[in-house]
Design a protein around this motif. Structure first.
Motif, PDB file in Angstrom:
ATOM      1  N   UNK A 277      -6.083   3.694  -5.426  1.00 21.70           N
ATOM      2  CA  UNK A 277      -5.558   2.841  -6.532  1.00 21.70           C
ATOM      3  C   UNK A 277      -4.424   1.545  -6.043  1.00 21.70           C
TER       4      UNK A 277
ATOM      5  N   UNK B 136      -2.764  -1.780  -6.110  1.00 22.61           N
ATOM      6  CA  UNK B 136      -1.122  -1.886  -5.041  1.00 22.61           C
ATOM      7  C   UNK B 136       0.228  -1.552  -6.021  1.00 22.61           C
TER       8      UNK B 136
ATOM      9  N   UNK C 185       0.224  -0.059  -8.285  1.00 23.60           N
ATOM     10  CA  UNK C 185       1.112   1.581  -8.544  1.00 23.60           C
ATOM     11  C   UNK C 185       1.380   2.151  -7.097  1.00 23.60           C
ATOM     12  N   UNK C 186       1.373   1.482  -6.528  1.00 21.16           N
ATOM     13  CA  UNK C 186       1.696   2.457  -5.313  1.00 21.16           C
ATOM     14  C   UNK C 186       3.264   1.661  -4.289  1.00 21.16           C
ATOM     15  N   UNK C 187       3.573   0.876  -4.583  1.00 20.32           N
ATOM     16  CA  UNK C 187       4.863  -0.121  -4.075  1.00 20.32           C
ATOM     17  C   UNK C 187       5.962  -0.634  -4.984  1.00 20.32           C
ATOM     18  N   UNK C 188       6.560  -0.389  -4.957  1.00 25.12           N
ATOM     19  CA  UNK C 188       7.832  -1.212  -5.475  1.00 25.12           C
ATOM     20  C   UNK C 188       8.647  -1.459  -5.176  1.00 25.12           C
ATOM     21  N   UNK C 189       9.379  -2.397  -5.159  1.00 21.87           N
ATOM     22  CA  UNK C 189      10.539  -3.378  -5.042  1.00 21.87           C
ATOM     23  C   UNK C 189      11.828  -3.296  -5.005  1.00 21.87           C
ATOM     24  N   UNK C 190      13.154  -3.035  -3.391  1.00 20.63           N
ATOM     25  CA  UNK C 190      14.422  -2.044  -3.864  1.00 20.63           C
ATOM     26  C   UNK C 190      13.937  -0.926  -4.131  1.00 20.63           C
ATOM     27  N   UNK C 191      13.428  -0.590  -5.620  1.00 19.51           N
ATOM     28  CA  UNK C 191      13.681   1.058  -5.897  1.00 19.51           C
ATOM     29  C   UNK C 191      13.039   1.663  -5.657  1.00 19.51           C
ATOM     30  N   UNK C 192      12.464   2.956  -5.725  1.00 19.74           N
ATOM     31  CA  UNK C 192      11.319   3.871  -6.574  1.00 19.74           C
ATOM     32  C   UNK C 192      10.844   3.288  -7.521  1.00 19.74           C
TER      33      UNK C 192
ATOM     34  N   UNK D  60      -2.010   0.409   1.936  1.00 15.53           N
ATOM     35  CA  UNK D  60      -3.082   1.530   0.910  1.00 15.53           C
ATOM     36  C   UNK D  60      -4.818   1.920   0.956  1.00 15.53           C
TER      37      UNK D  60
ATOM     38  N   UNK E 285      -4.013  10.219  -2.056  1.00 15.80           N
ATOM     39  CA  UNK E 285      -3.395   8.774  -1.709  1.00 15.80           C
ATOM     40  C   UNK E 285      -1.828   9.615  -2.198  1.00 15.80           C
TER      41      UNK E 285
ATOM     42  N   UNK F 268       0.641   8.942  -1.899  1.00 18.78           N
ATOM     43  CA  UNK F 268       2.105   8.033  -1.295  1.00 18.78           C
ATOM     44  C   UNK F 268       2.361   7.195  -1.925  1.00 18.78           C
ATOM     45  N   UNK F 269       3.805   7.111  -1.946  1.00 20.74           N
ATOM     46  CA  UNK F 269       4.159   5.130  -2.531  1.00 20.74           C
ATOM     47  C   UNK F 269       4.889   4.751  -1.517  1.00 20.74           C
ATOM     48  N   UNK F 270       5.020   3.277  -1.481  1.00 22.05           N
ATOM     49  CA  UNK F 270       6.095   2.902   0.111  1.00 22.05           C
ATOM     50  C   UNK F 270       7.060   2.046  -1.490  1.00 22.05           C
ATOM     51  N   UNK F 271       8.569   1.900  -0.461  1.00 20.75           N
ATOM     52  CA  UNK F 271       9.730   0.818  -1.069  1.00 20.75           C
ATOM     53  C   UNK F 271       9.524  -0.016  -0.274  1.00 20.75           C
ATOM     54  N   UNK F 272       9.759  -0.918  -1.310  1.00 23.24           N
ATOM     55  CA  UNK F 272      10.233  -2.541  -0.103  1.00 23.24           C
ATOM     56  C   UNK F 272      10.801  -2.290  -0.278  1.00 23.24           C
ATOM     57  N   UNK F 273      12.226  -2.770   0.778  1.00 18.78           N
ATOM     58  CA  UNK F 273      13.385  -2.769   0.316  1.00 18.78           C
ATOM     59  C   UNK F 273      13.664  -3.668   0.907  1.00 18.78           C
TER      60      UNK F 273
ATOM     61  N   UNK G  45      21.457  -2.598   0.292  1.00 20.41           N
ATOM     62  CA  UNK G  45      20.558  -1.264   0.138  1.00 20.41           C
ATOM     63  C   UNK G  45      19.841  -1.045   1.866  1.00 20.41           C
TER      64      UNK G  45
ATOM     65  N   UNK H  50      18.206   5.360  -3.254  1.00 21.84           N
ATOM     66  CA  UNK H  50      16.960   4.391  -4.056  1.00 21.84           C
ATOM     67  C   UNK H  50      16.367   4.278  -4.999  1.00 21.84           C
TER      68      UNK H  50
END
Lengths: 171, 171
Positions: A160, A162, A164-171, B34, B43, B45-50, B55, B133
Motif C-alpha cells: 500500500x 505510505x 494509505x497507512x500513515x496518518x498524523x495525530x488522528x486516525x 510499510x 498489510x 495495519x495503520x500507523x498514527x504518528x503523533x 495528544x 485519536x
C-alpha cells in the motif's frame, strides 16, 4: 547491509537449494532471535531447529500448500510459552504472539543479511506439528520458516502507498 | 549497521531529548514498517504518528506507568485491521497481531540504525487510546512506541542462554 536494505530485499522464498548451512551462520541467525525484546523480558519462546529430512517432510505435509519447504535444509519452528506470560502479566498475558513474532522476524532479517532465504508460514495444522516434534500441550506453535539458500529471485510484491497507512495525530 | 549489531545495541529507551526528528529520518523509519511482510500480503495495519504535545501527554496518561514517553517528540501508535483478515483468511484471521508486530519491529530496528530510541509499549488502556485519536471501533491498537533521540544509555538486560531456547529436531 543496512536494516532498510535488508527489509527491501527480503522475499518469501519458495524454492531452495539443498546446500547445508554453516554452523556459524545458523548461530548468528538464532542469536538474533535470542536477543529480541519481549514484554517484561519474559522471552516466552522456544525454537526448534529441524534438520532431520523425514521430520521436515512431515512438517511440510502438516502445512497448507507449503510442500516446497521440505527442500530447504532446515525448518525453524517457533513456539510460544503462554504460561510464562499468564503467570507474570495478568491482563497482558496475550503478549506472547507479539514477542515470538519479533524474534522470528529478527531471524528472518539476519538470514537475509547472510544471503539466505526464509518464508513466514502461519498456515499449518498446529496439533499435527506439535505431535511431530513432541511439543507439550501447554506450548503453542506460532509459525514455521524454512531456512536455506534461495534457488529463485522472487519479484517484489506491492505494498500500500505510505499515505494509505500513515496518518498524523488522528486516525 | 548490520542487523545483528542493531539488535544487540537496541534498548528500551525511557529518557528522551526533545530534539525534533528530521523528516527524512522519520520517512525511512515508516518506510521500513510499510515494507513488512504480512499474511497473504494483506498489510492489516495503520500507523498514527503523533506529534501534537497534548495528544502525546494524553497517550502517556493512558499507558501504565509509562509517563516518560510524553517527552519524546513523536509517539507512534500501531493499529491492526482485523476485518481485513477476517474477510480473506478464515481460520488464519488472527494473524494481524503478528503482522503488526513485525512492522513495528522493523521501525524499531531502523530507528536504532538512525541513532534513535524507541520502547515497545503494550500496557495501555486501549479504549482510552482509541478515544484520544479517534480510532474506529473495528480497529485495534496493538502497541505504542515513543520515538526520539535517547537521553540515556540503558544497560543490556540479560537473556536466557541459547541452550535454553533452542532444541534440535524435537522440542
Amino acid at each position: 547491509m543496512s536494516i532498510l536494505e535488508a527489509i527491501k530485499n527480503r522475499r518469501s522464498v519458495r524454492r531452495y537449494k539443498e546446500d547445508p548451512i554453516p554452523d556459524e551462520v545458523l548461530y548468528r541467525i538464532l542469536e538474533s532471535g535470542r536477543l529480541a525484546p519481549s514484554g517484561k523480558n519474559l522471552q516466552p519462546w522456544k525454537f526448534i531447529v529441524v534438520k532431520d529430512a523425514k521430520l521436515r517432510e512431515k512438517l511440510a505435509e502438516a502445512s497448507v500448500r507449503q510442500y516446497f519447504m521440505a527442500k530447504a535444509p532446515i525448518t525453524i519452528v517457533a513456539c510460544g510459552l503462554p504460561d510464562n506470560c499468564y503467570a507474570h502479566m495478568g491482563r497482558y498475558m496475550k503478549s506472547w504472539p507479539v514477542d515470538v513474532a519479533i524474534a522470528v522476524e529478527h531471524m528472518i532479517l539476519q538470514a537475509q543479511e547472510e544471503g539466505m532465504g526464509t518464508c513466514w508460514i502461519g498456515a499449518f495444522d498446529e496439533a499435527e506439528v506439535k505431535e511431530i516434534l513432541g511439543v507439550p500441550e501447554n506450548i503453542r506453535v506460532l509459525a514455521l520458516t524454512p531456512l536455506g539458500y534461495p534457488d529463485e529471485e522472487p519479484a517484489t510484491r506491492g505494498r500500500k502507498p505510505i499515505e494509505e497507512i500513515i496518518s498524523f495525530d488522528k486516525y
